[in-house]
Design an enzyme around this catalytic site. Structure first.
Site, PDB file in Angstrom:
ATOM      1  N   TYR A   7       0.827  -1.205   0.000  1.00  0.00           N
ATOM      2  CA  TYR A   7       0.000   0.000   0.000  1.00  0.00           C
ATOM      3  C   TYR A   7       0.865   1.261   0.000  1.00  0.00           C
ATOM      4  O   TYR A   7       0.366   2.375   0.130  1.00  0.00           O
ATOM      5  CB  TYR A   7      -0.921  -0.007   1.225  1.00  0.00           C
ATOM      6  CG  TYR A   7      -1.896  -1.161   1.220  1.00  0.00           C
ATOM      7  CD1 TYR A   7      -3.182  -1.005   0.721  1.00  0.00           C
ATOM      8  CD2 TYR A   7      -1.519  -2.415   1.689  1.00  0.00           C
ATOM      9  CE1 TYR A   7      -4.070  -2.074   0.695  1.00  0.00           C
ATOM     10  CE2 TYR A   7      -2.393  -3.489   1.676  1.00  0.00           C
ATOM     11  CZ  TYR A   7      -3.669  -3.302   1.178  1.00  0.00           C
ATOM     12  OH  TYR A   7      -4.541  -4.363   1.153  1.00  0.00           O
ATOM     13  N   GLY A  21     -10.739  -9.069   6.519  1.00  0.00           N
ATOM     14  CA  GLY A  21     -10.671  -8.425   5.208  1.00  0.00           C
ATOM     15  C   GLY A  21      -9.605  -9.057   4.320  1.00  0.00           C
ATOM     16  O   GLY A  21      -9.014  -8.388   3.479  1.00  0.00           O
ATOM     17  N   HIS A  44      -1.723 -11.279   3.015  1.00  0.00           N
ATOM     18  CA  HIS A  44      -0.698 -10.385   2.481  1.00  0.00           C
ATOM     19  C   HIS A  44       0.713 -10.822   2.891  1.00  0.00           C
ATOM     20  O   HIS A  44       1.695 -10.464   2.251  1.00  0.00           O
ATOM     21  CB  HIS A  44      -0.900  -8.957   2.992  1.00  0.00           C
ATOM     22  CG  HIS A  44      -1.910  -8.185   2.207  1.00  0.00           C
ATOM     23  ND1 HIS A  44      -2.008  -8.238   0.840  1.00  0.00           N
ATOM     24  CD2 HIS A  44      -2.871  -7.318   2.600  1.00  0.00           C
ATOM     25  CE1 HIS A  44      -2.978  -7.448   0.430  1.00  0.00           C
ATOM     26  NE2 HIS A  44      -3.527  -6.885   1.475  1.00  0.00           N
ATOM     27  N   ARG A  89      -9.617 -15.494   1.975  1.00  0.00           N
ATOM     28  CA  ARG A  89     -10.475 -15.909   0.864  1.00  0.00           C
ATOM     29  C   ARG A  89     -10.413 -17.426   0.704  1.00  0.00           C
ATOM     30  O   ARG A  89      -9.500 -18.072   1.227  1.00  0.00           O
ATOM     31  CB  ARG A  89      -9.999 -15.247  -0.441  1.00  0.00           C
ATOM     32  CG  ARG A  89     -10.486 -13.825  -0.602  1.00  0.00           C
ATOM     33  CD  ARG A  89     -10.154 -13.322  -1.996  1.00  0.00           C
ATOM     34  NE  ARG A  89     -10.488 -11.921  -2.155  1.00  0.00           N
ATOM     35  CZ  ARG A  89     -11.678 -11.464  -2.602  1.00  0.00           C
ATOM     36  NH1 ARG A  89     -12.631 -12.316  -2.939  1.00  0.00           N
ATOM     37  NH2 ARG A  89     -11.889 -10.179  -2.720  1.00  0.00           N
ATOM     38  N   TYR A 112     -18.109  -5.823   2.173  1.00  0.00           N
ATOM     39  CA  TYR A 112     -18.359  -4.432   1.842  1.00  0.00           C
ATOM     40  C   TYR A 112     -19.578  -4.350   0.934  1.00  0.00           C
ATOM     41  O   TYR A 112     -20.136  -5.351   0.529  1.00  0.00           O
ATOM     42  CB  TYR A 112     -17.142  -3.832   1.110  1.00  0.00           C
ATOM     43  CG  TYR A 112     -15.820  -4.225   1.713  1.00  0.00           C
ATOM     44  CD1 TYR A 112     -15.461  -3.780   2.980  1.00  0.00           C
ATOM     45  CD2 TYR A 112     -14.927  -5.048   1.025  1.00  0.00           C
ATOM     46  CE1 TYR A 112     -14.249  -4.136   3.544  1.00  0.00           C
ATOM     47  CE2 TYR A 112     -13.722  -5.414   1.582  1.00  0.00           C
ATOM     48  CZ  TYR A 112     -13.377  -4.958   2.840  1.00  0.00           C
ATOM     49  OH  TYR A 112     -12.186  -5.323   3.385  1.00  0.00           O
TER      50      TYR A 112
HETATM   51  C1  SAM Z   1      -6.909  -5.659   2.714  1.00  0.00           C
HETATM   52  S1  SAM Z   1      -6.448  -4.444   3.859  1.00  0.00           S
HETATM   53  C2  SAM Z   1      -7.777  -4.687   4.971  1.00  0.00           C
HETATM   54  C3  SAM Z   1      -7.972  -3.632   5.949  1.00  0.00           C
HETATM   55  C4  SAM Z   1      -9.298  -3.721   6.751  1.00  0.00           C
HETATM   56  N1  SAM Z   1      -9.273  -4.799   7.704  1.00  0.00           N
HETATM   57  C5  SAM Z   1     -10.478  -3.810   5.818  1.00  0.00           C
HETATM   58  O1  SAM Z   1     -11.188  -4.817   5.825  1.00  0.00           O
HETATM   59  O2  SAM Z   1     -10.708  -2.864   5.089  1.00  0.00           O
HETATM   60  C6  SAM Z   1      -5.079  -5.306   4.581  1.00  0.00           C
HETATM   61  C7  SAM Z   1      -4.281  -4.524   5.590  1.00  0.00           C
HETATM   62  O3  SAM Z   1      -3.306  -5.390   6.179  1.00  0.00           O
HETATM   63  C8  SAM Z   1      -2.143  -4.623   6.422  1.00  0.00           C
HETATM   64  N2  SAM Z   1      -0.963  -5.487   6.556  1.00  0.00           N
HETATM   65  C9  SAM Z   1      -0.444  -6.312   5.604  1.00  0.00           C
HETATM   66  N3  SAM Z   1       0.658  -6.922   6.075  1.00  0.00           N
HETATM   67  C10 SAM Z   1       0.832  -6.479   7.355  1.00  0.00           C
HETATM   68  C11 SAM Z   1       1.783  -6.761   8.365  1.00  0.00           C
HETATM   69  N4  SAM Z   1       2.804  -7.623   8.149  1.00  0.00           N
HETATM   70  N5  SAM Z   1       1.667  -6.143   9.557  1.00  0.00           N
HETATM   71  C12 SAM Z   1       0.634  -5.276   9.792  1.00  0.00           C
HETATM   72  N6  SAM Z   1      -0.303  -4.968   8.853  1.00  0.00           N
HETATM   73  C13 SAM Z   1      -0.208  -5.562   7.657  1.00  0.00           C
HETATM   74  C14 SAM Z   1      -2.048  -3.719   5.212  1.00  0.00           C
HETATM   75  O4  SAM Z   1      -1.217  -2.602   5.455  1.00  0.00           O
HETATM   76  C15 SAM Z   1      -3.514  -3.373   4.965  1.00  0.00           C
HETATM   77  O5  SAM Z   1      -3.892  -2.167   5.550  1.00  0.00           O
END
Ligand code: SAM
Length: 300
Positions: free
Chosen positions: A22, A140, A145, A178, A196
């Site tokens: 991001y 989410g 990730h 997913r 959403y």
């Molecule tokens: C798909 S977004 C979902 C955010 C929220 N939960 C939603 O449903 O809208 C995934 C989030 O996970 C965070 N993320 C990914 N890897 C991460 C990590 N290693 N530590 C902390 N946050 C992480 C990303 O920065 C991102 O904001």
């Protein structure tokens, strides 16, 4: 093999490319459009999450993937005490802005937002953990990730152990992903979203990368129609009406993920899995799996 399946011997450059997905701010900006009105989480989602947390008498919640703050805000509005963390400052920017805008409401004034990474989570926020949170949520499709840089899921295990340390004995972890079993089998991702109310998603293009014969990376290209957003004068999006952002994920197999949870929380904890908010006997091939782990209240 289908066209959208790529094979390789190592994750190579891809690993570098997805560390902070991001960071350029593009996905964060379009994410706000993708998830739609923050007040309009699907009723099913809200009823499931809030209902479960209330049933379990949870009060203090840690949202470890708060992103732009959508779950956290919903929980604050429902009367929970929330600590929110995320690794991306570009995503946190939106949560911080929401807190500032609503600072006169006591719940928002007390809302704690920190930058933290799951791999160092417990050390990052130890002072906030105290006796542990009633529930930790990671929702989410966020956990996916975290990629498998070493081929043995050691980082995923480390992150889950950190989550476990933040949950109080008898508390809960709610974590989702997913249905990657289906994505791997079909090479397709359902664009219908159970979380959403995305008015603008036109398509989610799916690519599956195989490393040494095993599915190791799923790349989703989200196509978002911004034409109606561009009509609003106060929001500036790129000139094109279709915006695209790409996110990459580790494709968790349901069975393996369940085993990883048990490794982190131990055999005395209890484990339940929901598919699209239903019990698994009620749904055959859900889009999302949600794991609800209750940490053993006995400390060994
Ligand atoms: C798909 S977004 C979902 C955010 C929220 N939960 C939603 O449903 O809208 C995934 C989030 O996970 C965070 N993320 C990914 N890897 C991460 C990590 N290693 N530590 C902390 N946050 C992480 C990303 O920065 C991102 O904001």
């Amino acid at each position: 093999m289908a066209e959208n399946m790529i094979t390789t011997r190592s994750l190579g450059v891809a690993v570098e490319g997805v560390k902070d997905q991001y960071a350029d701010g593009k996905a964060a900006k379009v994410w706000e459009v993708f998830i739609g009105d923050k007040n309009s989480r699907t009723e099913n989602y809200k009823n499931f999450l809030v209902g479960l947390l209330r049933e379990k008498r949870c009060k203090r919640i840690l949202d470890v993937a708060c992103g732009t703050g959508i779950d956290s805000i919903m929980l604050l509005e429902e009367g929970f005490e929330v600590v929110s963390v995320d690794a991306s400052d570009k995503m946190l920017k939106y949560a911080l802005k929401a807190r500032w805008n609503r600072r006169k409401e006591p719940a928002f004034d007390k809302w704690i937002i920190e930058e933290a990474n799951w791999l160092t989570l417990f050390d990052d926020i130890e002072d906030l953990v105290g006796d542990g949170f009633d529930a930790v949520i990671c929702l989410g499709n966020s956990f996916a990730h975290l990629l498998d840089s070493y081929g043995d899921q050691r980082e995923q295990s480390k992150a889950l152990r950190n989550f476990e340390k933040c949950v109080k004995p008898g508390g809960f972890l709610l974590i989702d992903h997913r249905n990657y079993d289906s994505i791997i089998d079909t090479g397709e991702t359902a664009s219908k979203c159970i979380y959403y109310n995305p008015k603008h998603t036109t398509d989610i293009r799916t690519s599956v990368l195989y490393v040494s014969g095993k599915p190791a990376l799923v790349t989703l290209d989200y196509l978002i129609d911004l034409s109606s957003e561009n009509e609003k004068s106060d929001i500036i999006y790129p000139d094109e009406s279709i915006s695209e952002f790409r996110l990459s994920y580790y494709p968790h197999r349901l069975k393996v993920f369940r085993q990883m949870l048990e490794k982190a929380f131990g055999e005395n904890s209890s484990y339940r899995i929901y598919g699209d908010f239903k019990t698994l006997d009620q749904i055959e091939s859900p889009n999302f799996y949600i794991h609800v782990t209750e940490k053993s209240s006995t400390i060994f």
